[in-house]
Design a protein around this motif. Structure first.
Motif, PDB file in Angstrom:
ATOM      1  N   ASN A   5      42.580  31.266 -44.351  1.00  0.00           N
ATOM      2  CA  ASN A   5      42.962  30.087 -44.576  1.00  0.00           C
ATOM      3  C   ASN A   5      42.561  29.330 -43.399  1.00  0.00           C
ATOM      4  OD1 ASN A   5      44.089  30.506 -46.969  1.00  0.00           O
ATOM      5  ND2 ASN A   5      46.023  31.225 -46.178  1.00  0.00           N
ATOM      6  N   ASN A   8      38.981  28.326 -43.676  1.00  0.00           N
ATOM      7  CA  ASN A   8      38.679  27.240 -44.815  1.00  0.00           C
ATOM      8  C   ASN A   8      39.321  26.058 -44.397  1.00  0.00           C
ATOM      9  OD1 ASN A   8      37.642  29.063 -46.484  1.00  0.00           O
ATOM     10  ND2 ASN A   8      39.504  29.697 -47.514  1.00  0.00           N
ATOM     11  N   GLN A  11      36.617  24.557 -41.907  1.00  0.00           N
ATOM     12  CA  GLN A  11      35.769  23.992 -42.414  1.00  0.00           C
ATOM     13  C   GLN A  11      36.010  22.808 -43.284  1.00  0.00           C
ATOM     14  OE1 GLN A  11      34.259  27.030 -45.496  1.00  0.00           O
ATOM     15  NE2 GLN A  11      32.409  26.855 -44.305  1.00  0.00           N
ATOM     16  N   GLU A  12      37.289  22.449 -43.571  1.00  0.00           N
ATOM     17  CA  GLU A  12      37.269  21.294 -44.411  1.00  0.00           C
ATOM     18  C   GLU A  12      37.557  19.999 -43.259  1.00  0.00           C
ATOM     19  OE1 GLU A  12      41.361  19.600 -46.814  1.00  0.00           O
ATOM     20  OE2 GLU A  12      40.895  21.531 -46.795  1.00  0.00           O
TER      21      GLU A  12
END
Length: 173
Positions: A5, A8, A11-12
């Motif tokens: 998480n 991610n 990255q977002e």
């Protein structure tokens, strides 16, 4: 806190801020690497260095000649050089981070103008993505610079203080 998480989410966040945000992240890691290196020096290497140089000075029989003063000045310079190491780089990176944030602002605003040119109108919804993309790197650059600002002012003071203390410890005559 699941590592997947976190990855991610990172990255977002980097995707929203663009390439400049990735550069800000790398510069921030470099900044904190240099700051932690300075702490490691003061914790582990500074006292042994001072002790070694002080023992060399104490072992000298001649402490009053011109040559002895030159040796003493050289020892003080060694301490100053070691305590000043990477401080200039830290100051430079702290000054560079807000400029990188402004670069992100410019690239985000260019995207806004591209959207306006392609759509032929000033649709607020279309512009919002670019404005959002422009504010993220600015915020990140300022936050990263603020995280290192304290150390960019404290580390030179520590260096000056430690050099002066060492100079006072080396007794002449």
């Amino acid at each position: 806190m699941n590592p997947i998480n976190v990855y991610n989410g990172l990255q977002e966040f980097l995707g929203v801020g663009g390439v400049v945000l990735f550069v800000i992240m790398i510069v921030t890691f470099a900044l904190w690497t240099f700051i932690l290196e300075r702490f490691a020096y003061y914790l582990f290497a500074h006292k042994p260095t001072k002790a070694r140089l002080k023992n060399e000075w104490e072992a000298r029989t001649d402490k009053t000649s011109w040559r002895a003063h030159a040796v003493r000045d050289e020892m003080v310079s060694q301490v100053k050089e070691r305590t000043d190491t990477n401080v200039g780089i830290i100051k430079t990176l702290v000054a560079l981070l807000p400029l990188l944030g402004l670069l992100g602002t410019v690239t985000g605003m260019i995207e806004v103008f591209d959207v306006m040119a392609l759509s032929g109108s000033s649709n607020a919804r279309l512009m919002a993505g670019g404005v959002f993309k422009a504010t993220i790197p600015t915020m990140a650059g300022m936050t990263a610079a603020l995280s290192g600002l304290y150390f960019s002012t404290v580390l030179p003071r520590w260096s000056t203080r430690e050099t002066a203390r060492f100079s006072d410890e080396l007794q002449v005559g």
